[in-house]
Design a protein around this motif. Structure first.
Motif, PDB file in Angstrom:
ATOM      1  N   ALA A 283       0.822  -1.212   0.000  1.00  0.00           N
ATOM      2  CA  ALA A 283       0.000   0.000   0.000  1.00  0.00           C
ATOM      3  C   ALA A 283       0.856   1.263   0.000  1.00  0.00           C
ATOM      4  O   ALA A 283       0.519   2.259  -0.651  1.00  0.00           O
ATOM      5  CB  ALA A 283      -0.936  -0.003   1.203  1.00  0.00           C
ATOM      6  N   LYS A 284       1.997   1.235   0.726  1.00  0.00           N
ATOM      7  CA  LYS A 284       2.808   2.443   0.897  1.00  0.00           C
ATOM      8  C   LYS A 284       3.804   2.687  -0.231  1.00  0.00           C
ATOM      9  O   LYS A 284       4.193   3.826  -0.487  1.00  0.00           O
ATOM     10  CB  LYS A 284       3.565   2.377   2.228  1.00  0.00           C
ATOM     11  CG  LYS A 284       2.692   2.492   3.457  1.00  0.00           C
ATOM     12  CD  LYS A 284       3.547   2.474   4.725  1.00  0.00           C
ATOM     13  CE  LYS A 284       2.702   2.661   5.969  1.00  0.00           C
ATOM     14  NZ  LYS A 284       3.541   2.661   7.209  1.00  0.00           N
ATOM     15  N   TYR A 285       4.248   1.601  -0.888  1.00  0.00           N
ATOM     16  CA  TYR A 285       5.320   1.760  -1.871  1.00  0.00           C
ATOM     17  C   TYR A 285       4.960   1.114  -3.199  1.00  0.00           C
ATOM     18  O   TYR A 285       5.658   0.232  -3.702  1.00  0.00           O
ATOM     19  CB  TYR A 285       6.619   1.159  -1.315  1.00  0.00           C
ATOM     20  CG  TYR A 285       6.960   1.689   0.054  1.00  0.00           C
ATOM     21  CD1 TYR A 285       7.510   2.953   0.219  1.00  0.00           C
ATOM     22  CD2 TYR A 285       6.699   0.926   1.199  1.00  0.00           C
ATOM     23  CE1 TYR A 285       7.798   3.450   1.483  1.00  0.00           C
ATOM     24  CE2 TYR A 285       6.994   1.418   2.467  1.00  0.00           C
ATOM     25  CZ  TYR A 285       7.534   2.682   2.593  1.00  0.00           C
ATOM     26  OH  TYR A 285       7.812   3.171   3.843  1.00  0.00           O
ATOM     27  N   PRO A 286       3.831   1.553  -3.816  1.00  0.00           N
ATOM     28  CA  PRO A 286       3.393   0.944  -5.085  1.00  0.00           C
ATOM     29  C   PRO A 286       4.413   1.175  -6.202  1.00  0.00           C
ATOM     30  O   PRO A 286       5.015   2.243  -6.301  1.00  0.00           O
ATOM     31  CB  PRO A 286       2.073   1.668  -5.372  1.00  0.00           C
ATOM     32  CG  PRO A 286       2.185   2.968  -4.637  1.00  0.00           C
ATOM     33  CD  PRO A 286       2.964   2.665  -3.405  1.00  0.00           C
ATOM     34  N   GLY A 287       4.596   0.136  -6.996  1.00  0.00           N
ATOM     35  CA  GLY A 287       5.498   0.240  -8.128  1.00  0.00           C
ATOM     36  C   GLY A 287       6.962   0.074  -7.809  1.00  0.00           C
ATOM     37  O   GLY A 287       7.806   0.050  -8.710  1.00  0.00           O
ATOM     38  N   SER A 288       7.311  -0.060  -6.544  1.00  0.00           N
ATOM     39  CA  SER A 288       8.712  -0.167  -6.142  1.00  0.00           C
ATOM     40  C   SER A 288       9.150  -1.626  -6.082  1.00  0.00           C
ATOM     41  O   SER A 288       8.338  -2.552  -6.153  1.00  0.00           O
ATOM     42  CB  SER A 288       8.913   0.472  -4.768  1.00  0.00           C
ATOM     43  OG  SER A 288       8.271  -0.313  -3.769  1.00  0.00           O
ATOM     44  N   VAL A 289      10.468  -1.822  -5.931  1.00  0.00           N
ATOM     45  CA  VAL A 289      10.979  -3.179  -5.758  1.00  0.00           C
ATOM     46  C   VAL A 289      10.456  -3.774  -4.455  1.00  0.00           C
ATOM     47  O   VAL A 289      10.332  -4.996  -4.331  1.00  0.00           O
ATOM     48  CB  VAL A 289      12.526  -3.187  -5.758  1.00  0.00           C
ATOM     49  CG1 VAL A 289      13.061  -2.799  -7.118  1.00  0.00           C
ATOM     50  CG2 VAL A 289      13.088  -2.269  -4.680  1.00  0.00           C
ATOM     51  N   TYR A 290      10.134  -2.898  -3.484  1.00  0.00           N
ATOM     52  CA  TYR A 290       9.587  -3.396  -2.224  1.00  0.00           C
ATOM     53  C   TYR A 290       8.199  -3.988  -2.441  1.00  0.00           C
ATOM     54  O   TYR A 290       7.872  -5.040  -1.880  1.00  0.00           O
ATOM     55  CB  TYR A 290       9.530  -2.272  -1.199  1.00  0.00           C
ATOM     56  CG  TYR A 290      10.879  -1.720  -0.830  1.00  0.00           C
ATOM     57  CD1 TYR A 290      11.769  -2.466  -0.070  1.00  0.00           C
ATOM     58  CD2 TYR A 290      11.286  -0.458  -1.256  1.00  0.00           C
ATOM     59  CE1 TYR A 290      13.026  -1.973   0.272  1.00  0.00           C
ATOM     60  CE2 TYR A 290      12.542   0.043  -0.927  1.00  0.00           C
ATOM     61  CZ  TYR A 290      13.404  -0.719  -0.163  1.00  0.00           C
ATOM     62  OH  TYR A 290      14.641  -0.229   0.159  1.00  0.00           O
TER      63      TYR A 290
END
Length: 535
Positions: free
Chosen positions: A102-109
């Motif tokens: 939810a917090k880091y959309p689109g990231s490697v996370y």
């Protein structure tokens, strides 16, 4: 902590001098961001050593710091990994992975969190949901680092193994690993010396090729130099080898005698590590006398044997992807090899052979300590994680143990120096006081007032970073004295799980080891049959 402000004033050279100092030398005092970075390093170090609960506490502390934004996604991911892999708490892991997505959309996370969520669903047998999530991963991250594995796992989710095939695969895995436990004994060594009263076979990493033999009583040195592993001067283009004495003989490694075989490996830095591959019960022969005085009552020694066996099995199950299952130091359990063994402690191990404590049908996480001081601690107040069977209980036997009370005095300078050596930068200390106390009476947070501000660290960190031989537990009261702090406390160690002195007092009072164990680990089951090491 205080950062000196640079104030704009006409023709005042001070701000420019301070600016130059900050640019050239860095801030003279730590900022909150520096503290978060330090805490991350501590957490990663704990994790790499297999000290998962200590790592989890540090990651959680980073998440609570307002100015640790750069470290938040990794802290969430690592916390989720510990919950899933080490604590087997999939629900808590899924909740943390959900936060990351939810917090880091689109990231490697997000990519890693999505993949790990799918893997948990697969492990729980929710194959339809797992397939949907693996498909979502492939759609959102078509060039992700785990795309090939995700595609394979999607197909596995669409065509899951039958129950018979799944059990056959688990059985094959157990047979492949056998009953040996991998103990990290030496690390960062430049040279390792080995000898035996029997002939030693030196084999390649898989064990299927004999490289050479070492004659009985011949000390041989192993080094790594010029990209080659040197065994007694003979070079091999390898970074690993296996050593075993013939006919079950014992090996002496750097002067200490051990049972079992050995794996020697080379690190990226060209240093050597050594792992003892030893049968679980033989491993316990070298653990119990190092963790509890061999002269103590038999029932206390038996309780320690069950606790250490259970702890080792738990570590073996959760560390299958690591190079070793458990270390030979206080980071896990102290292991002294044959040199530590005694007849009494061997008998305690043999008398409880195969007995372990179970929670939900699996080995429990059986932490233990020296003396509770009259009340054990809840795991959540030490490592910020609630474990149902590691709760605070009244412990009258430990309160009766001799030497349970202690006092200590540390100067402000001693405390400051030890904190600095452990990466906690503080100014001249003016006062130290408990910032919070758990229901058991233990100090969970310590507030340090110093010339550059205020620093708050956990009670357990304060104890271990300053002088754990003086500040024996966090069950203490502290008062300012001339130039330092006077401590008065009870007990020794973190206070979680079995109290060894309490076990001794119960054994002397006639309690059998089963009663001792179930006093300290509420809600666990002591198996009544011999079990194999499980994977």
């Amino acid at each position: 902590m205080v950062v000196i402000p640079l104030q704009q004033r006409s023709y005042n050279p001070l701000p420019f001098v301070l600016l130059i100092i900050l640019v050239v030398f860095g801030s003279p005092f730590p900022t909150l961001a520096d503290d978060a970075a330090r805490k991350m390093r501590e957490a990663d170090s704990h994790f790499n050593r297999g000290e998962y609960l200590e790592a989890l506490a540090d990651y959680q502390e980073v998440l609570e710091q307002a100015k640790s934004g750069d470290h938040q996604p990794k802290s969430l991911m690592m916390s989720a990994t510990i919950y899933s892999t080490f604590l087997k708490d999939h629900d808590s892991a899924l909740a943390l992975y959900s936060q990351v997505r939810a917090k880091y959309p689109g990231s490697v996370y997000e990519a890693d969190a999505l993949f790990q969520t799918a893997m948990i669903q697969y492990e729980k047998g929710r194959y339809g949901e797992a397939s949907r999530l693996f498909t979502l991963y492939l759609q959102k991250f078509p060039y992700g680092s785990r795309r090939d594995v995700a595609a394979f796992m999607r197909d596995a989710s669409d065509h899951p193994l039958g129950e018979a095939d799944r059990k056959a695969r688990e059985q094959a895995t157990r047979q492949d690993r056998g009953d040996a436990i991998r103990v990290l004994v030496l690390e960062n060594a430049g040279e390792i010396r080995v000898d035996s009263s029997s002939r030693i076979e030196v084999r390649n990493p898989s064990g299927n090729a004999l490289l050479s033999t070492i004659a009985p009583l011949q000390e041989t040195r192993i080094r790594f130099d010029g990209g080659l592993l040197l065994v007694g001067g003979r070079p091999y283009p390898l970074t690993e080898c296996l050593l075993a004495a013939e006919q079950g003989g014992k090996l002496r490694v750097n002067g200490t005698l051990y049972r079992g075989a050995w794996k020697i490996a080379v690190t990226r830095e060209g240093r050597l590590v050594a792992y003892n591959l030893v049968d679980l019960e033989a491993y316990l022969y070298g653990v119990v006398p190092k963790e509890m005085p061999p002269a103590w009552p038999d029932e206390a020694l038996k309780a320690q044997a069950v606790v250490s066996r259970t702890f080792a099995l738990y570590q073996k199950e959760v560390n299958s992807t690591r190079d070793y299952d458990i270390s030979a130091s206080t980071a896990s359990q102290v292991y002294g090899g044959v040199a530590a063994e005694t007849d009494r402690t061997r008998r305690a191990v043999d008398a409880t052979r195969g007995r372990i404590l179970l929670y939900g049908g699996r080995p429990a996480l059986t932490y233990f300590h020296a003396n509770s001081g009259g009340v054990t601690e809840d795991a959540r107040h030490v490592w910020r994680v609630a474990i149902p069977y590691l709760q605070s209980i009244s412990d009258e036997p430990s309160a009766r143990a001799p030497g349970g009370s202690w006092a200590a005095f540390l100067t402000f300078q001693q405390i400051r120096d030890t904190l600095h050596r452990n990466g906690v930068r503080v100014g001249d200390i003016r006062a130290i006081e408990p910032a919070s106390v758990s229901p058991s009476g233990r100090v969970t947070k310590v507030r340090i007032e110093h010339s550059s501000g205020t620093t708050v660290i956990s009670g357990n960190q304060f104890r271990t970073m300053t002088d754990p031989s003086a500040v024996k537990s966090t069950l203490f009261k502290a008062g300012t004295a001339a130039g330092g702090i006077r401590f008065e406390g009870r007990g020794a160690g973190h206070g979680v799980g079995l109290s060894q002195w309490g076990a001794r007092m119960m054994a002397e009072g006639g309690s059998p080891y089963r009663e001792i164990l179930l006093h300290y680990y509420r809600g666990l089951e002591l198996n009544e049959e011999v079990v194999k090491v499980r994977r």
